[in-house]
Design a protein around this motif. Structure first.
Motif, short mmCIF file in Angstrom:
data_model
loop_
_atom_site.label_atom_id
_atom_site.label_comp_id
_atom_site.label_asym_id
_atom_site.label_seq_id
_atom_site.Cartn_x
_atom_site.Cartn_y
_atom_site.Cartn_z
N SER A 26 3.03 -24.94 -29.79
CA SER A 26 2.83 -23.56 -29.33
C SER A 26 4.09 -22.98 -28.72
CB SER A 26 1.69 -23.51 -28.30
OG SER A 26 2.05 -24.25 -27.15
N GLY A 27 5.17 -23.78 -28.63
CA GLY A 27 6.42 -23.31 -28.07
C GLY A 27 6.54 -23.57 -26.59
N LYS A 28 5.53 -24.13 -25.96
CA LYS A 28 5.57 -24.41 -24.53
C LYS A 28 6.10 -25.81 -24.27
CE LYS A 28 1.59 -21.42 -23.56
NZ LYS A 28 0.21 -21.34 -22.99
N SER A 29 6.62 -26.02 -23.08
CA SER A 29 7.04 -27.36 -22.69
C SER A 29 5.81 -28.17 -22.30
CB SER A 29 8.02 -27.29 -21.50
OG SER A 29 9.19 -26.60 -21.88
N VAL A 30 5.86 -29.44 -22.68
CA VAL A 30 4.70 -30.30 -22.37
C VAL A 30 4.51 -30.41 -20.87
CG1 VAL A 30 4.78 -31.66 -24.48
CG2 VAL A 30 6.16 -32.35 -22.52
N SER A 31 3.27 -30.42 -20.45
CA SER A 31 2.94 -30.55 -19.04
C SER A 31 1.51 -31.09 -18.93
CB SER A 31 3.06 -29.20 -18.32
OG SER A 31 2.14 -28.27 -18.88
N PRO A 32 1.15 -31.65 -17.81
CA PRO A 32 -0.21 -32.16 -17.63
C PRO A 32 -1.24 -31.07 -17.88
CG PRO A 32 1.19 -32.94 -15.87
CD PRO A 32 2.00 -31.94 -16.63
N GLY A 33 -2.32 -31.43 -18.56
CA GLY A 33 -3.37 -30.47 -18.86
C GLY A 33 -3.31 -30.00 -20.30
N MET A 34 -2.30 -30.49 -21.07
CA MET A 34 -2.18 -30.11 -22.47
C MET A 34 -2.68 -31.24 -23.37
SD MET A 34 1.54 -28.26 -22.78
CE MET A 34 1.89 -26.70 -21.98
N VAL A 35 -3.22 -30.83 -24.53
CA VAL A 35 -3.66 -31.81 -25.52
C VAL A 35 -3.26 -31.32 -26.90
CG1 VAL A 35 -5.63 -32.62 -24.17
CG2 VAL A 35 -5.94 -30.73 -25.79
N ALA A 36 -3.22 -32.28 -27.85
CA ALA A 36 -2.97 -31.95 -29.25
C ALA A 36 -4.25 -32.21 -30.03
CB ALA A 36 -1.84 -32.82 -29.80
N LEU A 51 -4.72 -23.11 -31.37
CA LEU A 51 -3.87 -23.30 -30.20
C LEU A 51 -4.30 -22.34 -29.10
CD1 LEU A 51 -0.35 -23.61 -31.91
CD2 LEU A 51 -1.75 -25.46 -30.96
N GLY A 52 -4.27 -22.78 -27.87
CA GLY A 52 -4.69 -21.95 -26.75
C GLY A 52 -6.15 -22.14 -26.39
N THR A 53 -6.89 -22.90 -27.20
CA THR A 53 -8.31 -23.13 -26.92
C THR A 53 -8.46 -24.04 -25.71
OG1 THR A 53 -8.85 -22.91 -29.27
CG2 THR A 53 -10.48 -23.99 -27.86
N LYS A 54 -9.44 -23.72 -24.89
CA LYS A 54 -9.75 -24.59 -23.75
C LYS A 54 -10.85 -25.56 -24.17
CE LYS A 54 -8.49 -21.45 -19.98
NZ LYS A 54 -7.41 -22.32 -19.47
N VAL A 55 -10.65 -26.83 -23.88
CA VAL A 55 -11.65 -27.86 -24.21
C VAL A 55 -11.94 -28.69 -22.97
CG1 VAL A 55 -11.03 -27.99 -26.65
CG2 VAL A 55 -9.86 -29.45 -25.01
N TYR A 108 -13.51 -44.01 -18.83
CA TYR A 108 -12.22 -43.72 -18.20
C TYR A 108 -12.29 -42.34 -17.57
CZ TYR A 108 -7.21 -44.57 -17.58
OH TYR A 108 -5.95 -44.82 -17.04
N PRO A 109 -13.10 -42.19 -16.52
CA PRO A 109 -13.38 -40.86 -15.94
C PRO A 109 -12.17 -40.18 -15.32
CG PRO A 109 -14.24 -42.61 -14.53
CD PRO A 109 -13.80 -43.27 -15.80
N GLN A 110 -11.04 -40.93 -15.17
CA GLN A 110 -9.85 -40.30 -14.57
C GLN A 110 -9.35 -39.13 -15.39
OE1 GLN A 110 -10.52 -43.51 -15.03
NE2 GLN A 110 -9.14 -44.88 -13.90
N ILE A 111 -9.66 -39.13 -16.71
CA ILE A 111 -9.11 -38.05 -17.54
C ILE A 111 -10.12 -36.91 -17.74
CG2 ILE A 111 -7.52 -39.59 -18.72
CD1 ILE A 111 -10.50 -38.46 -20.65
N ASN A 112 -11.30 -37.04 -17.17
CA ASN A 112 -12.31 -35.99 -17.33
C ASN A 112 -11.79 -34.65 -16.78
OD1 ASN A 112 -13.91 -37.97 -18.35
ND2 ASN A 112 -15.36 -38.03 -16.64
N GLY A 113 -11.98 -33.58 -17.56
CA GLY A 113 -11.54 -32.27 -17.10
C GLY A 113 -11.36 -31.30 -18.25
N VAL A 114 -10.79 -30.12 -17.91
CA VAL A 114 -10.57 -29.05 -18.88
C VAL A 114 -9.10 -29.05 -19.28
CG1 VAL A 114 -10.67 -26.57 -19.32
CG2 VAL A 114 -12.46 -27.67 -17.95
N TYR A 115 -8.81 -28.97 -20.59
CA TYR A 115 -7.45 -29.02 -21.12
C TYR A 115 -7.20 -27.82 -22.05
CZ TYR A 115 -7.39 -33.89 -19.52
OH TYR A 115 -7.44 -35.02 -18.77
N ASN A 116 -5.92 -27.50 -22.24
CA ASN A 116 -5.51 -26.47 -23.19
C ASN A 116 -4.95 -27.12 -24.45
OD1 ASN A 116 -6.12 -24.26 -21.49
ND2 ASN A 116 -4.15 -24.50 -20.44
N VAL A 117 -5.42 -26.66 -25.61
CA VAL A 117 -4.89 -27.16 -26.87
C VAL A 117 -3.59 -26.43 -27.16
CG1 VAL A 117 -5.35 -27.45 -29.34
CG2 VAL A 117 -7.24 -27.59 -27.70
#
Length: 257
Positions: free
Chosen positions: A184-194, A201-205, A212-221
């Protein structure tokens, strides 16, 4: 003058002669008896001497027997102690064998887990070899941006609030040739997924992983990948060790917009 021999004198002389003969016979008998007694006494002395010798020999034999019995008792006690020691060693060896079997079983289980982790790591490395380009500079053109925008709009209406089961993996930007820029042209950062092309792109999931509940949460594609197909989600993590620890797990994917 001739002496007159009377009958009485004759009888008296005869009696005296008989007495003399009796006395002489008694003396001879006494002498014979004494000689016999001396002979018997000598025999008794010899027999006594032999008896004493035999008793001495018997005493010596008894002492030797007592000595032999003592030695046999000592040997028996030593053998009993040796047997007791062998039994203790046998018990110790059995316990050690049992412990080694338990350790072997534990090591086999650890080895099995290591083999599984090795396979997962090999798969992960293979995946990273297949799609490292997704982390390189991939700035979209204006036309492609318009196309993606239209595609996003078209698919959004179909994917909104959709819940699917999928597979989650993890990646980092610490690789050779990677610039840390997403599709998407953005720099990788926590909260992003492929994710695959079916999710714009830009969808919230929302991602949920029970194991492994440590990763549970909302991410941006925000990214794609050559090996990202179907319901697979590749989650960005800042730590390589954290990504390896996560590995590959079953997850639930909920499309929020």
């Amino acid at each position: 003058m001739k002496q007159k021999i009377t009958k009485g004198k004759v009888i008296r002389n005869c009696l005296q002669l008989s007495a003399a003969i009796v006395v002489a016979g008694g003396v001879g008998f006494q002498f014979h008896e004494n000689h016999q007694l001396n002979s018997d006494l000598t025999t008794l002395k010899n027999n006594h001497k032999e008896t004493v010798q035999k008793l001495e020999e018997a005493n010596k034999s008894n002492k030797q027997l007592e000595k032999n019995n003592k030695e046999m008792k000592e040997t028996t006690d030593k053998l009993n102690n040796d047997i007791k020691g062998f039994k203790e060693k046998e018990k110790s060896l059995k316990d050690e064998t049992k412990f080694l079997k338990k350790q072997t079983k534990s090591l086999k289980e650890v080895n099995k887990k290591l083999e599984q982790s090795k396979k997962e790591l090999q798969g992960k490395l293979q995946e990273e070899r297949e799609y490292p380009s997704r982390l390189k500079t991939n700035t979209p053109t204006k036309n492609s941006s318009k196309t993606k925008t239209r595609s996003t709009t078209a698919v959004s209406s179909n994917t909104s609030n959709k819940v699917v089961q999928g597979v989650g993996t993890a990646y980092t930007s610490n690789c050779a040739g990677c610039t840390g820029t997403t599709a998407s042209g953005k720099s990788v950062s926590p909260g992003m997924v492929a994710m695959d092309q079916w999710v714009p792109l830009g969808t919230k999931v929302k991602i949920t992983c029970p194991e492994y509940p440590q990763i549970n949460g909302v991410y941006n594609v925000e990214d794609r990948g050559g090996a990202i197909h179907g319901n697979r989600v590749d989650i960005y993590m800042t730590s390589h060790s954290e990504a390896v620890k996560f590995g590959k797990r079953d997850i639930k994917i909920e499309i929020l917009n």
